[in-house]
Design a protein around this motif. Structure first.
Motif, PDB file in Angstrom:
ATOM      1  N   THR A 155       0.814  -1.221   0.000  1.00  0.00           N
ATOM      2  CA  THR A 155       0.000   0.000   0.000  1.00  0.00           C
ATOM      3  C   THR A 155       0.842   1.263   0.000  1.00  0.00           C
ATOM      4  N   ILE A 156       2.073   1.168  -0.441  1.00  0.00           N
ATOM      5  CA  ILE A 156       2.981   2.319  -0.403  1.00  0.00           C
ATOM      6  C   ILE A 156       2.416   3.513  -1.165  1.00  0.00           C
ATOM      7  N   GLY A 157       1.709   3.260  -2.242  1.00  0.00           N
ATOM      8  CA  GLY A 157       1.172   4.349  -3.046  1.00  0.00           C
ATOM      9  C   GLY A 157      -0.002   5.059  -2.415  1.00  0.00           C
ATOM     10  N   PHE A 158      -0.701   4.382  -1.515  1.00  0.00           N
ATOM     11  CA  PHE A 158      -1.835   5.001  -0.842  1.00  0.00           C
ATOM     12  C   PHE A 158      -1.389   5.883   0.317  1.00  0.00           C
ATOM     13  N   GLU A 159      -0.214   5.613   0.870  1.00  0.00           N
ATOM     14  CA  GLU A 159       0.223   6.293   2.079  1.00  0.00           C
ATOM     15  C   GLU A 159       1.268   7.387   1.822  1.00  0.00           C
ATOM     16  N   LEU A 160       2.254   7.105   0.979  1.00  0.00           N
ATOM     17  CA  LEU A 160       3.331   8.091   0.756  1.00  0.00           C
ATOM     18  C   LEU A 160       2.901   9.064  -0.336  1.00  0.00           C
ATOM     19  N   ILE A 161       1.864   9.821  -0.042  1.00  0.00           N
ATOM     20  CA  ILE A 161       1.226  10.660  -1.058  1.00  0.00           C
ATOM     21  C   ILE A 161       2.058  11.873  -1.435  1.00  0.00           C
ATOM     22  N   ASN A 162       3.096  12.191  -0.658  1.00  0.00           N
ATOM     23  CA  ASN A 162       3.955  13.338  -0.967  1.00  0.00           C
ATOM     24  C   ASN A 162       5.242  12.939  -1.689  1.00  0.00           C
ATOM     25  N   LEU A 163       5.395  11.661  -1.978  1.00  0.00           N
ATOM     26  CA  LEU A 163       6.628  11.178  -2.596  1.00  0.00           C
ATOM     27  C   LEU A 163       6.803  11.754  -3.996  1.00  0.00           C
ATOM     28  N   LYS A 164       7.965  12.360  -4.232  1.00  0.00           N
ATOM     29  CA  LYS A 164       8.273  12.959  -5.526  1.00  0.00           C
ATOM     30  C   LYS A 164       9.313  12.148  -6.307  1.00  0.00           C
ATOM     31  N   LYS A 165      10.175  11.453  -5.596  1.00  0.00           N
ATOM     32  CA  LYS A 165      11.202  10.671  -6.271  1.00  0.00           C
ATOM     33  C   LYS A 165      11.333   9.314  -5.596  1.00  0.00           C
ATOM     34  N   LEU A 166      11.198   8.261  -6.401  1.00  0.00           N
ATOM     35  CA  LEU A 166      11.351   6.893  -5.909  1.00  0.00           C
ATOM     36  C   LEU A 166      12.413   6.209  -6.741  1.00  0.00           C
TER      37      LEU A 166
END
Length: 362
Positions: free
Chosen positions: A157-168
């Motif tokens: 569920t990383i995409g549902f929670e780290l909503i401020n992520l700009k670079k992975l």
């Protein structure tokens, strides 16, 4: 032999608040070096920077009565650390940037989830096989670098929670797939998943409306296709799919209005053919666009939703409303904010907007 470490506080800038005793003695652990080590902290108005990098440390020499809450930037990279104590991470409540790259870590502490203010995390160059699920609690995180590890999966569920992520950045791992929730990282601008074992990408990538750079190169014999939704990445500037096993690009590539760099070398490419690839990105776009239009002419009653996107000008900035098709609102009202919410953005994706009316219930 026990050594003594000193924390030095830099007061060279003006208008700095006094920060206790500029020389704080911390008990050290044994290390491979018998010379005196120095822990350097640079004090700024709002943050304490602690540098313990490249000191051959096997354990962290921080006293239990030292106030870790004052530390906002911690660099413990290039050491021999095999573990970060749970109790230590739980006390770093105001951490903004943590750099632990190039150590011997096999796991990260679950208490990393306590770092609710963390914006930058660099764990590259370790032996991590997974990331703790609690990392999803670091909702302020903007930059996650986990390159050169042994990751086989990412939290579901990383995409549902780290909503401020700009670079992975997760290149040079053993990832077989990305979680489907990746498609909900609506603020993501740079995704680097090269040098893995990816079999496929998530189907629903169209919600990555800010993604500018996508690198899925060098998955070699594993990656054979790209999803159609790659062509719906409206902000995409660079796409690198080189050195995979891709024989055909999706026709939707012709809809990438902002694309400036497209790397496809090292693939057994049939569509577009080599003579088109040699002419560059613009030629590839035109070829794929013409192929898509040709498919719509051959099957006029079964035009794809991609064809409808082109017809109604979705990719040139025009948001015209098709008559008697798609998703009709009962009355006009603003949906700003609601549509951009990660939780609801899929409701307004092109895939759904241009689906037949029967797909919706009143």
């Amino acid at each position: 032999m026990m050594t003594t470490m000193m924390m030095k506080v830099d007061y060279s800038k003006s208008r700095r608040k006094h920060f206790g005793n500029p020389h704080i003695r911390l008990p050290s652990s044994s290390s491979s070096s018998s010379s005196q080590n120095t822990m350097v902290a640079e004090k700024t108005d709002m943050q304490e920077v602690v540098d313990l990098s490249a000191m051959s440390l096997e354990t962290l020499p921080i006293s239990s009565n030292f106030n870790l809450a004052i530390i906002r930037v911690l660099d413990i990279s290039n050491n021999n650390l095999q573990v970060i104590p749970e109790s230590l991470a739980a006390r770093l409540l105001n951490m903004v940037a943590l750099d632990v790259h190039s150590n011997q870590l096999k796991t990260l502490p679950n208490s990393i989830g306590c770092m609710s203010k963390l914006k930058s995390l660099n764990v590259s160059g370790n032996h991590l096989q997974s990331l703790p699920k609690t990392i999803e609690n670091c909702r302020a995180l903007e930059d996650l670098n986990a390159n050169f590890n042994q990751l086989t999966t990412l939290p579901d569920t990383i995409g549902f929670e780290l909503i401020n992520l700009k670079k992975l950045s997760v290149n040079s791992n053993k990832l077989i797939f990305l979680p489907t929730s990746t498609g909900h990282l609506t603020n993501l601008r740079h995704l680097d998943v090269r040098l893995n074992r990816l079999r496929s990408l998530p189907d629903d990538l169209e919600s990555l409306i800010n993604l500018e750079i996508l690198n899925v190169s060098q998955n070699f014999q594993y990656l054979e296709t790209l999803p159609y939704s790659v062509g719906l990445l409206i902000s995409l500037v660079e796409l690198d799919v080189s050195y995979n096993k891709i024989a055909a690009l999706p026709e939707s590539i012709g809809c990438l209005k902002k694309i400036r760099k497209l790397s496809v070398e090292g693939n057994p490419m049939v569509s577009p053919p080599p003579e088109v690839v040699e002419k560059g990105v613009q030629a590839i776009k035109e070829y794929m666009s013409e192929k898509m239009s040709g498919a719509n002419e051959i099957f006029p009653k079964k035009r794809s939703w991609i064809g409808k996107l082109k017809k109604y000008g979705t990719f040139n900035g025009i948001r015209s409303t098709p008559e008697r098709e798609g998703f009709l609102m009962p009355s006009y009202r603003t949906i700003d904010g609601f549509a951009s919410s990660p939780r609801h953005i899929s409701m307004f994706s092109p895939r759904r907007l241009f689906s037949p009316k029967r797909d919706f219930t009143r």
